[in-house]
Design an enzyme around this catalytic site. Structure first.
Site, PDB file in Angstrom:
ATOM      1  NE  ARG A   1      24.155  -8.870  30.459  1.00 33.47           N
ATOM      2  CZ  ARG A   1      24.277  -8.902  31.783  1.00 33.47           C
ATOM      3  NH1 ARG A   1      25.307  -8.357  32.358  1.00 33.47           N
ATOM      4  NH2 ARG A   1      23.370  -9.499  32.530  1.00 33.47           N
TER       5      ARG A   1
ATOM      6  CG  ASP B   1      31.498  -6.715  33.749  1.00 35.02           C
ATOM      7  OD1 ASP B   1      31.270  -5.790  32.962  1.00 35.02           O
ATOM      8  OD2 ASP B   1      30.609  -7.385  34.303  1.00 35.02           O
TER       9      ASP B   1
ATOM     10  NE  ARG C   1      26.454  -5.721  26.374  1.00 36.10           N
ATOM     11  CZ  ARG C   1      26.774  -5.689  27.661  1.00 36.10           C
ATOM     12  NH1 ARG C   1      27.961  -6.109  28.044  1.00 36.10           N
ATOM     13  NH2 ARG C   1      25.927  -5.244  28.562  1.00 36.10           N
TER      14      ARG C   1
ATOM     15  CG  ASP D   1      28.774  -8.238  30.691  1.00 39.50           C
ATOM     16  OD1 ASP D   1      29.139  -7.112  30.307  1.00 39.50           O
ATOM     17  OD2 ASP D   1      28.421  -8.472  31.865  1.00 39.50           O
TER      18      ASP D   1
END
Length: 270
Positions: A209, A214, A200, A212
């Site tokens: 992306r 989170d 990334r 990703d």
């Protein structure tokens, strides 16, 4: 929580900053408290639900003598890490490592470090809109499992439209519930490391992306720092995140909003 205590295991090894410590070696003393549920072992005589303390002491000795580290903090941390890996039933470890022959040239009985870690549950959102999107999610999950992050539940993979106003391809998203002994800041760093390993590159905010990751929640922790905000500040604003969360943890309560995920999901759908 039930506890197994091992006290003052003596191990001769070659850890320390000074050349003489690495050449001549010295005595170290390990003590630890391991917390886990002993009910099944006690009532059913199930050895798989117990920790064989004799084997554990031998493992500690072997691990301790495999390398030569500069800092006893490193040695203690690695013992905790490998104990969690070898004994998944252990939920919490407090380990003290003493160095009674520390070369300080002053009257001293011993010096020691203590590391205390416990397993926690966390929720991580995954997304990708480049390359083989679903393969990217699976690759990220596999990498998590090699870094002390145990996958407990996976939501369904869904296709979503981009969020944040940047023109780009659609995403595939999902949420996983995990168990890890890594503290929140370390867990975040590990997720960023996985993103980097997968290639990334952060060029456009909320842009395309490859992967990703989170960190959404870590049990009921509330953290506000420059590097990490928990719960994730956009959880209650992203319908696709709430939909995935309510699939695997509908009754988990948002520790700031004090509402279960299912209610937040229904509120945002209105």
């Amino acid at each position: 929580m039930d506890q197994l205590q091992i006290k003052d295991l003596e191990i001769f090894a070659y850890h320390g900053l000074f050349p003489s410590e690495k050449e001549l070696g010295q005595k170290f003393v390990v003590s630890a408290i391991l917390s886990y549920d002993m009910t099944k072992a006690a009532t059913d005589l199930d050895l798989t639900a117990s920790v064989h303390y004799g084997e554990l002491c031998q493992q500690w000795t072997t691990w301790f003598q495999e390398t030569s580290e500069d800092l006893i903090e490193t040695v203690a941390y690695k013992l905790v890490e490998r104990t969690f890996e070898a004994y998944p039933l252990v939920q919490e470890i407090q380990l003290e490592l003493k160095k009674p022959w520390a070369p300080v040239h002053l009257p001293l009985n011993t010096c020691s470090v203590t590391i205390h870690r416990r397993k926690q549950r966390a929720f991580i959102a995954l997304g990708s809109n480049m390359g083989d999107k679903q393969a990217n999610l699976q690759d990220a999950i596999e990498k998590m499992q090699t870094k002390g992050i145990r996958i407990l539940k996976e939501s369904s993979v869904m296709i979503t439209e981009p969020w944040g106003g940047v023109e780009q391809d659609s995403f595939v998203n999902q949420v996983v519930e995990v168990e890890t002994w890594l503290p929140a800041q370390v867990l975040l760093g590990t997720l960023l490391e996985i993103e980097s390993e997968m290639g990334r590159i952060r060029e456009v905010h909320w842009g395309p992306r490859l992967i990703d990751l989170d960190l959404l929640f870590m049990e009921d922790e509330v953290i506000y720092t420059d590097d990490l905000i928990l719960p994730h500040p956009y959880v209650a604003e992203r319908l696709f995140v709430l939909e995935s969360l309510q699939e695997i943890a509908p009754y988990f309560v948002h520790p700031v909003l004090n509402k279960p995920i299912r209610d937040l999901y229904e509120d945002l759908k209105k």
